[in-house]
Design a protein around this motif. Structure first.
Motif, mmCIF file in Angstrom:
data_model
loop_
_atom_site.group_PDB
_atom_site.id
_atom_site.type_symbol
_atom_site.label_atom_id
_atom_site.label_comp_id
_atom_site.label_asym_id
_atom_site.label_seq_id
_atom_site.Cartn_x
_atom_site.Cartn_y
_atom_site.Cartn_z
ATOM 1 N N PHE A 40 34.716 -5.448 44.959
ATOM 2 C CA PHE A 40 33.720 -4.390 44.824
ATOM 3 C C PHE A 40 32.376 -4.996 44.431
ATOM 4 C CE2 PHE A 40 37.747 -2.268 43.940
ATOM 5 C CZ PHE A 40 37.656 -1.149 44.743
ATOM 6 N N ARG A 41 31.316 -4.370 44.897
ATOM 7 C CA ARG A 41 29.955 -4.751 44.519
ATOM 8 C C ARG A 41 29.273 -3.519 43.960
ATOM 9 N NH1 ARG A 41 30.611 -9.440 43.712
ATOM 10 N NH2 ARG A 41 31.149 -10.788 45.425
ATOM 11 N N ALA A 42 28.725 -3.638 42.766
ATOM 12 C CA ALA A 42 28.006 -2.523 42.157
ATOM 13 C C ALA A 42 26.666 -2.360 42.865
ATOM 14 C CB ALA A 42 27.796 -2.785 40.674
ATOM 15 N N ALA A 43 26.408 -1.158 43.367
ATOM 16 C CA ALA A 43 25.107 -0.855 43.974
ATOM 17 C C ALA A 43 24.133 -0.446 42.872
ATOM 18 C CB ALA A 43 25.248 0.266 44.997
ATOM 19 N N ASP A 61 27.139 9.620 35.221
ATOM 20 C CA ASP A 61 25.801 9.455 35.781
ATOM 21 C C ASP A 61 25.129 8.324 35.017
ATOM 22 O OD1 ASP A 61 23.658 9.950 37.449
ATOM 23 O OD2 ASP A 61 22.952 11.710 36.356
ATOM 24 N N ALA A 62 24.781 7.259 35.714
ATOM 25 C CA ALA A 62 24.162 6.083 35.091
ATOM 26 C C ALA A 62 22.667 6.086 35.376
ATOM 27 C CB ALA A 62 24.806 4.816 35.640
ATOM 28 N N PRO A 63 21.900 5.352 34.567
ATOM 29 C CA PRO A 63 20.458 5.268 34.811
ATOM 30 C C PRO A 63 20.153 4.749 36.215
ATOM 31 C CG PRO A 63 21.023 4.239 32.717
ATOM 32 C CD PRO A 63 22.311 4.554 33.414
ATOM 33 N N GLU A 64 19.048 5.202 36.752
ATOM 34 C CA GLU A 64 18.595 4.715 38.051
ATOM 35 C C GLU A 64 18.238 3.237 37.937
ATOM 36 O OE1 GLU A 64 18.468 6.729 41.011
ATOM 37 O OE2 GLU A 64 19.779 7.729 39.601
ATOM 38 N N LEU A 65 18.355 2.492 39.034
ATOM 39 C CA LEU A 65 18.101 1.050 39.003
ATOM 40 C C LEU A 65 16.738 0.702 38.416
ATOM 41 C CD1 LEU A 65 19.570 -0.416 42.303
ATOM 42 C CD2 LEU A 65 20.218 -0.966 39.963
ATOM 43 N N GLN A 81 20.822 -3.040 33.621
ATOM 44 C CA GLN A 81 21.930 -3.381 32.725
ATOM 45 C C GLN A 81 23.180 -2.573 33.068
ATOM 46 O OE1 GLN A 81 22.197 -5.905 30.467
ATOM 47 N NE2 GLN A 81 24.344 -5.276 30.442
ATOM 48 N N ALA A 82 23.006 -1.311 33.431
ATOM 49 C CA ALA A 82 24.153 -0.481 33.828
ATOM 50 C C ALA A 82 24.830 -1.078 35.063
ATOM 51 C CB ALA A 82 23.716 0.955 34.090
ATOM 52 N N LYS A 83 24.034 -1.537 36.007
ATOM 53 C CA LYS A 83 24.596 -2.164 37.211
ATOM 54 C C LYS A 83 25.375 -3.431 36.850
ATOM 55 C CE LYS A 83 23.364 -4.415 41.551
ATOM 56 N NZ LYS A 83 22.290 -4.806 42.464
ATOM 57 N N ARG A 84 24.805 -4.277 35.992
ATOM 58 C CA ARG A 84 25.500 -5.506 35.580
ATOM 59 C C ARG A 84 26.802 -5.190 34.843
ATOM 60 N NH1 ARG A 84 20.085 -7.095 34.729
ATOM 61 N NH2 ARG A 84 20.167 -6.565 32.506
ATOM 62 N N THR A 85 26.767 -4.160 34.008
ATOM 63 C CA THR A 85 27.975 -3.772 33.265
ATOM 64 C C THR A 85 29.068 -3.314 34.220
ATOM 65 O OG1 THR A 85 26.648 -3.140 31.342
ATOM 66 C CG2 THR A 85 28.879 -2.226 31.483
ATOM 67 N N LEU A 86 28.707 -2.474 35.196
ATOM 68 C CA LEU A 86 29.702 -2.006 36.164
ATOM 69 C C LEU A 86 30.248 -3.169 36.978
ATOM 70 C CD1 LEU A 86 31.311 0.240 37.495
ATOM 71 C CD2 LEU A 86 29.344 0.677 38.985
ATOM 72 N N GLN A 87 29.381 -4.094 37.383
ATOM 73 C CA GLN A 87 29.843 -5.243 38.168
ATOM 74 C C GLN A 87 30.845 -6.074 37.371
ATOM 75 O OE1 GLN A 87 29.186 -5.976 41.538
ATOM 76 N NE2 GLN A 87 30.946 -7.258 41.084
#
Length: 178
Positions: A40-43, A61-65, A81-87
């Motif tokens: 998986f890749r976090a978008a 619902d996570a913050p926008e990029l 940071q939300a994207k990195r955490t999900l990844q």
């Protein structure tokens, strides 16, 4: 046939017809669960890609990029940071995401698990996403612990989206720069 028997017969017929219609409706809304596993890749903080399939984490619902938040008077890139955490959460090889429905953008709505952990809930518990119809207990815990977003101030992701103009929303005048 007496009037009482006719009423009973009509009632049973109506009940049988309603039961039949209910079965048809249940079958029409019965979507097979789709299960994905792989790299998986976090978008972003609440969306994943796996090949050409785009998935949206259900109930969060996570913050926008591009969104920034504030902590101790200092701005930080909470969307990134939300994207990195999900990844990091989807990196294990045993990650599986499953869902039955799709959102208005035709993304599969999924709940993901790795190592027995509900990753949707974990994003909210870490304060890197907010509850969006689910995971209210995890959000309450994150608020109490001042985790992630809750350690400072931030604008709800939905509000950021609602106030960000989309290129297609401006029409031809936006393209011409007027």
């Amino acid at each position: 046939m007496t009037r009482g028997l006719r009423v009973m017969r009509d009632g049973v017929t109506a009940l049988a017809l309603l039961a039949f219609l209910w079965l048809i409706a249940a079958k029409l809304s019965d979507h097979a669960e789709t299960v994905h596993s792989g790299q998986f890749r976090a978008a972003d903080g609440d969306s994943l890609n796996l090949g050409k399939e785009r998935m949206r984490l259900y109930g969060i619902d996570a913050p926008e990029l591009s969104q920034t938040c504030e902590r101790a008077g200092i701005a930080w890139t909470c969307g990134q940071q939300a994207k990195r955490t999900l990844q990091a959460l989807v990196a294990p090889t045993d990650t599986q995401c499953s869902g039955t429905g799709r959102d208005r953008f035709d993304r599969l709505l999924v709940v993901c698990h790795a190592g027995g952990v509900d990753l949707n809930a974990e994003m909210v518990r870490r304060g890197m996403a907010v509850s969006y119809g689910a995971y209210g207990d995890e959000e309450a815990w994150a608020k109490a612990e001042k985790a992630g977003l809750w350690a400072g101030t931030f604008e709800m992701p939905r509000s950021v989206r609602d106030h960000t103009p989309r290129p297609d929303a401006r029409g031809i005048m936006g393209l011409l720069g007027w």
